[in-house]
Design a protein around this motif. Structure first.
Motif, PDB file in Angstrom:
ATOM      1  N   GLY A 224      49.426  24.786  50.258  1.00 48.07           N
ATOM      2  CA  GLY A 224      49.497  25.762  49.175  1.00 48.07           C
ATOM      3  C   GLY A 224      48.668  25.473  47.945  1.00 48.07           C
ATOM      4  O   GLY A 224      48.653  26.270  47.008  1.00 48.07           O
TER       5      GLY A 224
ATOM      6  N   LYS B 189      45.647  25.779  47.145  1.00 46.83           N
ATOM      7  CA  LYS B 189      44.651  26.797  46.780  1.00 46.83           C
ATOM      8  C   LYS B 189      45.251  27.954  45.977  1.00 46.83           C
ATOM      9  O   LYS B 189      44.534  28.709  45.337  1.00 46.83           O
ATOM     10  CB  LYS B 189      43.963  27.329  48.033  1.00 46.83           C
ATOM     11  CG  LYS B 189      44.894  28.048  48.985  1.00 46.83           C
ATOM     12  CD  LYS B 189      44.173  28.449  50.258  1.00 46.83           C
ATOM     13  CE  LYS B 189      45.148  29.040  51.261  1.00 46.83           C
ATOM     14  NZ  LYS B 189      44.529  29.282  52.536  1.00 46.83           N
ATOM     15  N   TYR B 190      46.567  28.098  46.004  1.00 47.91           N
ATOM     16  CA  TYR B 190      47.215  29.201  45.301  1.00 47.91           C
ATOM     17  C   TYR B 190      47.578  28.873  43.846  1.00 47.91           C
ATOM     18  O   TYR B 190      48.018  29.748  43.107  1.00 47.91           O
ATOM     19  CB  TYR B 190      48.477  29.633  46.046  1.00 47.91           C
ATOM     20  CG  TYR B 190      48.185  30.105  47.448  1.00 47.91           C
ATOM     21  CD1 TYR B 190      47.498  31.296  47.668  1.00 47.91           C
ATOM     22  CD2 TYR B 190      48.583  29.358  48.543  1.00 47.91           C
ATOM     23  CE1 TYR B 190      47.209  31.729  48.955  1.00 47.91           C
ATOM     24  CE2 TYR B 190      48.311  29.791  49.837  1.00 47.91           C
ATOM     25  CZ  TYR B 190      47.621  30.969  50.028  1.00 47.91           C
ATOM     26  OH  TYR B 190      47.339  31.393  51.303  1.00 47.91           O
TER      27      TYR B 190
END
Length: 130
Positions: A25, A27-28
């Motif tokens: 996660g 990249k979020y």
């Protein structure tokens, strides 16, 4: 852990690097919360949560204008009516905010003043909830 703790634990070799292959996660995350000075490149830490501190009220009993700032919680109008979450960090945070200080303030005089201000709030506190 807080930024101070990440930095301290990193300096004392108490942390292992994050295995990015196991964490999908990353990249979020909003870039504003990454690559901080206490952990450049987020090698040892990732943001956990943000923006959860607030005042919740029932507008059938309290007008919005009566709870627009943290400092208003000390009003005698709220005697024995406030419920707090059992979180020293959050409670100190709103006390510090009401004094115009940072929630991360570590200066002994400011922390003592925040504690004294919380002590003064206690007549308004009905319960502290888990």
């Amino acid at each position: 852990p807080s930024d101070y703790m990440v930095e301290k634990m990193r300096r004392e070799n108490m942390l292992l690097p994050i295995n990015r292959k196991k964490f999908k996660g990353f990249k979020y995350y909003d870039k504003r919360f990454l690559n901080k000075s206490f952990d450049p490149g987020n090698k040892y830490s990732i943001p956990y949560f943000w923006g959860t501190l607030g005042i919740v009220y029932n507008d059938k009993f309290v007008k919005r204008s009566e709870v627009e700032s943290w400092d208003q919680l000390w009003s005698s109008k709220f005697r024995d009516k406030i419920l707090l979450v059992d979180s020293a960090r959050d409670d100190f945070a709103f006390s510090l905010i009401s004094m115009g200080k940072s929630v991360n303030d570590k200066r002994p005089a400011d922390v003592q003043a925040a504690k004294a201000k919380l002590d003064a709030l206690m007549p308004n506190v009905k319960a502290i909830l888990d």
